[in-house]
Write an enzyme that holds these catalytic residues in place. Structure first.
Site, mmCIF file in Angstrom:
data_model
loop_
_atom_site.group_PDB
_atom_site.id
_atom_site.type_symbol
_atom_site.label_atom_id
_atom_site.label_comp_id
_atom_site.label_asym_id
_atom_site.label_seq_id
_atom_site.Cartn_x
_atom_site.Cartn_y
_atom_site.Cartn_z
ATOM 1 N N ARG A 112 18.858 74.325 46.199
ATOM 2 C CA ARG A 112 17.764 74.346 47.181
ATOM 3 C C ARG A 112 18.056 75.216 48.393
ATOM 4 O O ARG A 112 17.150 75.613 49.103
ATOM 5 C CB ARG A 112 17.508 72.927 47.684
ATOM 6 C CG ARG A 112 16.571 72.116 46.868
ATOM 7 C CD ARG A 112 16.574 70.732 47.432
ATOM 8 N NE ARG A 112 17.943 70.401 47.893
ATOM 9 C CZ ARG A 112 18.287 69.300 48.504
ATOM 10 N NH1 ARG A 112 17.373 68.393 48.772
ATOM 11 N NH2 ARG A 112 19.531 69.069 48.872
ATOM 12 N N LYS A 129 29.629 64.253 34.537
ATOM 13 C CA LYS A 129 29.652 62.822 34.748
ATOM 14 C C LYS A 129 29.124 62.495 36.144
ATOM 15 O O LYS A 129 29.130 63.397 36.985
ATOM 16 C CB LYS A 129 31.061 62.282 34.555
ATOM 17 C CG LYS A 129 32.066 62.897 35.547
ATOM 18 C CD LYS A 129 33.404 62.320 35.402
ATOM 19 C CE LYS A 129 33.451 60.978 36.069
ATOM 20 N NZ LYS A 129 34.525 60.890 37.088
ATOM 21 N N HIS A 157 36.183 66.292 31.827
ATOM 22 C CA HIS A 157 37.083 67.439 31.995
ATOM 23 C C HIS A 157 38.519 67.133 31.558
ATOM 24 O O HIS A 157 39.299 68.037 31.309
ATOM 25 C CB HIS A 157 37.010 68.012 33.418
ATOM 26 C CG HIS A 157 37.772 67.240 34.453
ATOM 27 N ND1 HIS A 157 37.274 66.126 35.048
ATOM 28 C CD2 HIS A 157 38.990 67.443 35.003
ATOM 29 C CE1 HIS A 157 38.158 65.664 35.923
ATOM 30 N NE2 HIS A 157 39.213 66.454 35.919
ATOM 31 N N LYS A 187 41.911 69.503 29.438
ATOM 32 C CA LYS A 187 43.275 69.760 29.929
ATOM 33 C C LYS A 187 44.169 70.148 28.763
ATOM 34 O O LYS A 187 44.106 69.539 27.695
ATOM 35 C CB LYS A 187 43.820 68.520 30.650
ATOM 36 C CG LYS A 187 43.150 68.284 32.001
ATOM 37 C CD LYS A 187 43.778 67.147 32.743
ATOM 38 C CE LYS A 187 42.957 66.765 33.962
ATOM 39 N NZ LYS A 187 43.221 67.563 35.148
ATOM 40 N N GLU A 190 46.629 59.286 41.469
ATOM 41 C CA GLU A 190 46.327 60.374 42.421
ATOM 42 C C GLU A 190 46.918 60.026 43.780
ATOM 43 O O GLU A 190 46.992 58.850 44.145
ATOM 44 C CB GLU A 190 44.812 60.526 42.565
ATOM 45 C CG GLU A 190 44.115 60.920 41.290
ATOM 46 C CD GLU A 190 42.627 61.119 41.516
ATOM 47 O OE1 GLU A 190 42.236 62.246 41.801
ATOM 48 O OE2 GLU A 190 41.874 60.137 41.431
ATOM 49 N N ASP A 241 34.445 55.420 37.621
ATOM 50 C CA ASP A 241 34.762 56.826 37.892
ATOM 51 C C ASP A 241 35.834 57.363 36.935
ATOM 52 O O ASP A 241 35.780 58.526 36.533
ATOM 53 C CB ASP A 241 35.261 56.955 39.344
ATOM 54 C CG ASP A 241 35.522 58.393 39.752
ATOM 55 O OD1 ASP A 241 34.647 59.237 39.511
ATOM 56 O OD2 ASP A 241 36.604 58.682 40.316
ATOM 57 N N HIS A 281 37.696 59.090 31.536
ATOM 58 C CA HIS A 281 38.958 59.798 31.318
ATOM 59 C C HIS A 281 40.001 58.936 30.595
ATOM 60 O O HIS A 281 40.613 59.361 29.619
ATOM 61 C CB HIS A 281 39.558 60.275 32.641
ATOM 62 C CG HIS A 281 38.631 61.136 33.461
ATOM 63 N ND1 HIS A 281 37.728 62.018 32.897
ATOM 64 C CD2 HIS A 281 38.461 61.274 34.797
ATOM 65 C CE1 HIS A 281 37.060 62.644 33.859
ATOM 66 N NE2 HIS A 281 37.487 62.206 35.011
ATOM 67 N N LYS A 337 43.742 55.709 43.370
ATOM 68 C CA LYS A 337 43.854 56.734 44.415
ATOM 69 C C LYS A 337 44.883 56.285 45.439
ATOM 70 O O LYS A 337 45.188 55.105 45.547
ATOM 71 C CB LYS A 337 42.499 56.943 45.081
ATOM 72 C CG LYS A 337 41.472 57.490 44.077
ATOM 73 C CD LYS A 337 40.388 58.267 44.744
ATOM 74 C CE LYS A 337 39.366 58.789 43.743
ATOM 75 N NZ LYS A 337 39.723 60.055 43.143
#
Ligand code: NDP
Ligand code: BG6
Length: 487
Positions: A51, A149, A179, A183, A217, A236, A241, A333
């Protein structure tokens, strides 16, 4: 060794959300790298659609900046960069309104190139954009649609999305991205298992004590707090994954390395997961800030949030191969290290012939390191070198891909490079099929429902630690322990 690069046919790639974070950090750098690798472009076109009020020139300028930040610095050759930028175009399109669709159609109508629409936008736009692609005349019989996703937020919404997409595209045209499947080491899992006769005979409950899958992570939720707080680690990361990694480790050998053969086998694993009742085998956590750093609740600006930033689950697979072998999955995380790995821990030797003074044997562990430092390690017990009688010690048989392959002139591409090229080539092997996505939701929905209705808050854990105490207990109570989180 020289990498064999087979150039793909010229294409028109329309990136909806071409001004967004994913396009800037991952997608456009991946395309640039593939051009440098000689696989894609320069006769192709990349048309960003969003946009923002931009023209092609100002969009190219933005991409130039983005590549400076996110492409490999040693690859920023001014001439090649300029060549890449000339392939870029920009169209202002409103996914939900009328604006811009005619301009997009005009850009595409005379092109004979293969057409890909990459939906790098929020999921509520997947349906409306797909419909507009059909009504505006942009869709051709060979058009491919890539969706990012999250693919729904539960079984019902995933089904609704799949049904909606199916009214516009055939399944062979739809590429659902995870994704992690792109890998390099994840793909290598299949090579390791199915191109070596060594592992298959011991790849089962008789020989494997347990499997650990870790995706840890160091970063927190970053600028995606709003999205993350609505999803949490279960939606998530775990639903996609981690379950995909589990499938690749646990599946039966497909008859061929072909999209549906591979996806059929993954689907069977998902359908064999033992349902979990309640949260007995699930640990959820939320990071706590240390040294003045914000904690999860501050990061997502929701003081009452019960969303988990960490989850660990003990999973069992009810089939002949795996009955009795637990799979422990954890992701979170703000953990001690960025580390993704799969560890297959084999059973101990059935009987030791060595005296106690030798120090005992250790179970063999095959660790497949996804990131960083992609590689494979096999831990073996050997005799400690030197005099002093028989003393046993554990050593790693180590293969770091960067060293092994780097020495031979190959580098490890980012997942998006591989996945985007697969879309252009029309290879769906590393993409999720509709039934796989639904099977994953079917299994995880009751866990999420329990997590959302329990009175217990996620357990706090210190940032940069190994996660909540209860996650350690999840394994300790079975007489096992997690592998250390180390970069
Ligand atoms: P951003 O919010 O950064 O970007 C969203 C994009 O959508 C922008 O380009 C925005 O453009 C465009 N957009 C918003 N509204 C409209 C509209 N009405 N019409 C046309 N375009 C519109 O999101 P991300 O890039 O982070 O994420 C994109 C998708 O990728 C999401 O589905 C996300 O879940 C997924 N994803 C993202 C990851 C990441 O690391 N970022 C990782 C994995 C998946 P403009 O503002 O110019 O309109
Ligand atoms: C994304 C998640 O799918 O994967 C993010 O939405 C997460 O929350 C990311 O940070 C991790 O990907 P990678 O490739 O950095 O391990």
């Amino acid at each position: 060794m020289v990498a064999r690069v087979i150039p793909v046919d010229p294409f028109d790639l329309v990136v909806f959300g071409g001004t967004g974070d994913l396009a800037r950090r991952k997608l456009l750098p991946a395309l640039y790298h593939r051009m440098l690798g000689g696989q894609a472009l320069p006769d192709s076109r990349i048309i960003a659609a969003a946009r923002s009020d931009l023209d092609a020139g100002s969009f190219r300028h933005r991409v130039k900046e983005a590549l400076r930040d996110h492409a490999a610095p040693e690859k920023l050759d001014p001439e090649r960069l300029a060549a890449f930028l000339t392939t870029l175009d920009y169209v202002r399109v409103d996914a939900q309104g009328e604006d811009g669709w005619d301009s997009l159609f005009d850009r595409l109508k005379d092109s004979e190139r293969m057409r890909v629409f990459y939906l790098s936008v929020a999921p509520q736009f997947f349906g409306p954009i797909s419909e507009r692609l059909a009504t505006s005349g942009c869709r051709t019989p060979d058009t491919r649609l890539v969706v990012e996703k999250p693919l729904g937020r539960d079984l019902e919404s995933a089904r609704a999305l799949n049904r909606q997409l199916a009214t516009i595209f055939e399944e062979r045209q739809i590429y659902r991205i995870d994704h992690y499947l792109g890998k390099e080491t994840v793909q290598n899992l299949m090579a390791l298992r199915f191109a070596n006769a060594l592992f298959e005979p011991i790849w089962n409950a008789r020989h494997v004590d347990h499997v650990q899958i870790t995706v840890a992570e160091r970063v927190g939720v970053g600028g995606r707090g709003n999205y993350y707080d609505r999803n949490g680690a279960l939606r998530d990361m775990m639903q996609n994954h981690l379950l995909q990694l589990l499938c690749l480790i646990a599946m039966e050998p497909p008859a061929h390395f072909e999209p549906d053969a591979v996806r059929d086998e993954k689907l069977k694993v998902l359908r064999s997961l033992k349902p979990l009742v309640g949260l007995g085998n699930v640990v959820r956590g939320q990071y706590r800030g240390i040294n003045g750093e914000a904690d999860y609740l501050e990061d997502v600006e929701n003081p009452g949030s019960r969303t988990e930033s960490f989850v660990a689950i003990k999973v069992e697979i009810a089939n002949w191969r795996w009955n009795g072998t637990p799979f422990y999955l954890r992701t979170g995380k703000r953990l001690r290290a960025r580390m993704s790995e799969i560890a297959v821990v084999f059973k101990d030797a059935p009987h030791s012939i060595f005296p106690e003074s030798a120090g005992g044997t250790h179970p063999n562990v095959l660790a497949i390191r996804l990131q960083p430092d992609e590689g494979i390690t096999l831990r073996l017990t050997i005799k400690e070198p030197g005099p002093g009688g028989m003393r046993l010690c554990e050593v790693p048989l180590d293969m770091t891909f960067a060293e092994t392959l780097g020495a031979q002139g190959l580098s490890i591409p980012d997942a998006y490079e591989r996945l985007v090229m697969d879309v252009i080539r029309g290879d769906q092997t590393l993409f999720m099929r509709d039934d796989e996505v639904e099977a994953a939701w079917r299994w995880i929905d009751p866990i999420i429902a329990s997590a959302e209705t329990t009175s217990e808050r996620p357990q706090p854990y210190d940032s940069y630690s190994s996660g909540p105490e209860d996650a350690l207990m999840l394994m300790h109570r079975d007489g096992r322990r997690w592998r250390a989180l180390a970069a």
